[in-house]
Design a protein around this motif. Structure first.
Motif, PDB file in Angstrom:
ATOM      1  N   CYS A 121       0.830  -1.204   0.000  1.00 43.89           N
ATOM      2  CA  CYS A 121       0.000   0.000   0.000  1.00 43.89           C
ATOM      3  C   CYS A 121       0.867   1.258   0.000  1.00 43.89           C
ATOM      4  N   LYS A 123       3.312   3.822  -2.697  1.00 46.07           N
ATOM      5  CA  LYS A 123       3.337   4.215  -4.102  1.00 46.07           C
ATOM      6  C   LYS A 123       4.707   4.783  -4.450  1.00 46.07           C
ATOM      7  N   SER A 150      -4.548   0.587  -4.138  1.00 48.61           N
ATOM      8  CA  SER A 150      -4.266   1.967  -4.545  1.00 48.61           C
ATOM      9  C   SER A 150      -5.560   2.638  -4.987  1.00 48.61           C
ATOM     10  N   GLY A 151      -5.566   3.967  -4.920  1.00 47.59           N
ATOM     11  CA  GLY A 151      -6.742   4.696  -5.371  1.00 47.59           C
ATOM     12  C   GLY A 151      -6.781   6.100  -4.798  1.00 47.59           C
ATOM     13  N   ALA A 166     -11.294   2.244  -3.900  1.00 48.28           N
ATOM     14  CA  ALA A 166      -9.898   1.941  -4.206  1.00 48.28           C
ATOM     15  C   ALA A 166      -9.847   0.650  -5.015  1.00 48.28           C
ATOM     16  N   THR A 167      -8.681   0.368  -5.572  1.00 49.16           N
ATOM     17  CA  THR A 167      -8.483  -0.817  -6.395  1.00 49.16           C
ATOM     18  C   THR A 167      -7.525  -1.788  -5.714  1.00 49.16           C
ATOM     19  N   VAL A 208      -1.821  -0.098 -12.285  1.00 53.14           N
ATOM     20  CA  VAL A 208      -2.244   0.437 -10.994  1.00 53.14           C
ATOM     21  C   VAL A 208      -1.075   1.121 -10.281  1.00 53.14           C
ATOM     22  N   GLU A 209       0.087   0.493 -10.295  1.00 53.58           N
ATOM     23  CA  GLU A 209       1.224   1.050  -9.553  1.00 53.58           C
ATOM     24  C   GLU A 209       1.819   2.289 -10.217  1.00 53.58           C
ATOM     25  N   GLY A 212      -0.042   5.337  -9.163  1.00 59.80           N
ATOM     26  CA  GLY A 212       0.287   5.805  -7.829  1.00 59.80           C
ATOM     27  C   GLY A 212       1.621   6.504  -7.731  1.00 59.80           C
ATOM     28  N   SER A 264      -7.110   4.137  -9.801  1.00 60.93           N
ATOM     29  CA  SER A 264      -5.698   4.232  -9.421  1.00 60.93           C
ATOM     30  C   SER A 264      -4.905   5.158 -10.323  1.00 60.93           C
ATOM     31  N   ASP A 268      -6.830   8.916  -8.686  1.00 61.43           N
ATOM     32  CA  ASP A 268      -5.812   9.307  -7.710  1.00 61.43           C
ATOM     33  C   ASP A 268      -5.108  10.591  -8.137  1.00 61.43           C
TER      34      ASP A 268
END
Length: 380
Positions: A121, A123, A150-151, A166-167, A208-209, A212, A264, A268
């Motif tokens: 969790c 980023k 993440s989100g 969030a995802t 997703v990453e 973030g 995400s 975000d």
């Protein structure tokens, strides 16, 4: 590649939440996630380095240092020993700053049961390797599935029960695709979901990453221009063109555009670039107002993830030959000594391009050196 559900074999519509989850990291976001799990009925143990924080959680159901004026669930248990937090846990969340992910994952590997899913969790991109946070954790955790959460989430709002989404992302094995209700991503999403916290599922870890990591750098850019006195037009341009940079890097690493336009990514990005609740936005605003870096946040040593990511993101982009001019501008200001005015004036005077990258057009900007210097002075 898209995977279609198997025809003629209806899949269960219900998935089982994890019974016991360990949350590693008792800062604001770790505590908010732990509170969310506890409210969902999951037996939740939270571990942190600061024993006084853990004692307060157990004795008073509060964490005034990280979530002031928030009442935590009675069934949330603080644990002083990492081994105790992980003993018998079915899944774990690691919620520490990105620079600590490797060392903490190494410690988790000593006590976590084999095969236990672990969601990261944090980023960012590791400076030394260019690895995403899940890739860093995978090196240390061995045969345990690694994913992320993440989100667009501010910890305090989630802890207070504000409507939040969030995802949860994990790579899906063939077994996960045949029985998605048993996959770590789905089970953790169900574990986190309450009447106010809504979790979505993804198999695109890269997409997703990257969202973030990059959004923090773009938020610093938005903060700088806001601090310098510019308003909505400027922020909208930076968010939109920042999203393009995010897409380009994600695609270069094998991520999907659809992910980048989801929670995400654009979600975000929009949140972080729109509020000084974000430390990234807040740092940018102070720098844009002319406050020296050492004097920002009243001189307190506040960790700002985008400050580190500005270098690691652009290092990775350079290796992949991905053009990220906004992130490069932030890097030049934070790490190379360029002034805010000069940096953004030169950014705005870059060659004129087509918005769809596929058109591959570039023409000299008509602004003169004098015009650019005037804009730089205006920004400063």
């Amino acid at each position: 590649m898209m995977h279609e559900p198997i025809k003629g074999n209806p899949l269960p519509s219900r998935a089982q939440a994890y019974k016991t989850v360990a949350v590693i990291g008792a800062g604001s976001w770790g505590t908010a996630l732990a509170a969310t799990l506890a409210r969902a009925g999951v037996s939740t143990r939270i571990w942190g380095r600061d024993e006084s924080v853990i004692e307060e959680i157990n004795a008073h159901h509060t964490s005034e240092k990280f979530l002031p004026d928030v009442t935590l669930p009675d069934n949330l248990m603080g644990v002083r020993e990492l081994s105790g937090a992980l003993a018998g846990a079915e899944a774990a969340l690691i919620v520490v700053p990105s620079r600590s992910i490797r060392s903490v994952a190494r410690q988790v590997a000593e006590y976590a049961p084999d095969g236990m899913p672990v969601a990261i969790c944090a980023k960012g991109i590791e400076a030394e390797t260019g690895y995403l946070m899940t890739q860093v954790a995978e090196e240390e955790l061995g045969n345990r599935p690694v994913g992320c959460v993440s989100g667009p989430t501010f910890a305090r709002e989630a802890a207070l029960g504000h409507l939040t989404a969030a995802t949860v992302a994990f790579t899906f094995s063939q077994a996960d695709r045949l029985k998605p209700h048993e996959s770590p991503a789905v089970r953790l999403a169900v574990s986190l979901s309450t009447e106010s916290f809504r979790a979505y599922v993804s198999d695109d870890l890269v997409g997703v990453e990257i969202g973030g990591a990059v959004k923090n750098v773009i938020a610093i850019a938005c903060g700088m221009m806001t601090g310098a006195g510019f308003a909505e037009n400027t922020r909208a341009a930076l968010i939109t063109r920042g999203l393009d940079e995010l897409k380009a890097l994600a695609e270069a690493l094998g991520g999907r555009r659809e992910t980048v336009t989801g929670l995400s990514g654009v979600g975000d990005l929009t949140l972080t670039c729109s509020s000084t609740t974000s430390r990234n936005m807040a740092l940018g605003m102070q720098l844009g107002q002319g406050i020296p870096r050492d004097n920002c946040f009243d001189g307190k040593p506040v960790v700002v993830e985008g400050e580190v990511n500005a270098k690691s993101v652009t290092d990775l982009a350079r290796r992949l030959n991905v053009d990220m001019p906004i992130c490069e501008t932030v890097r030049a200001i934070l790490h190379d000594g360029k002034g805010v005015g000069d940096g953004f004036a030169q950014l705005w005077a870059r060659p004129i391009e087509a918005e769809p990258r596929a058109m591959d057009l570039s023409f000299d900007h008509p602004a003169s050196d004098k015009d650019i210097a005037t804009l730089a002075e205006r920004i400063s």
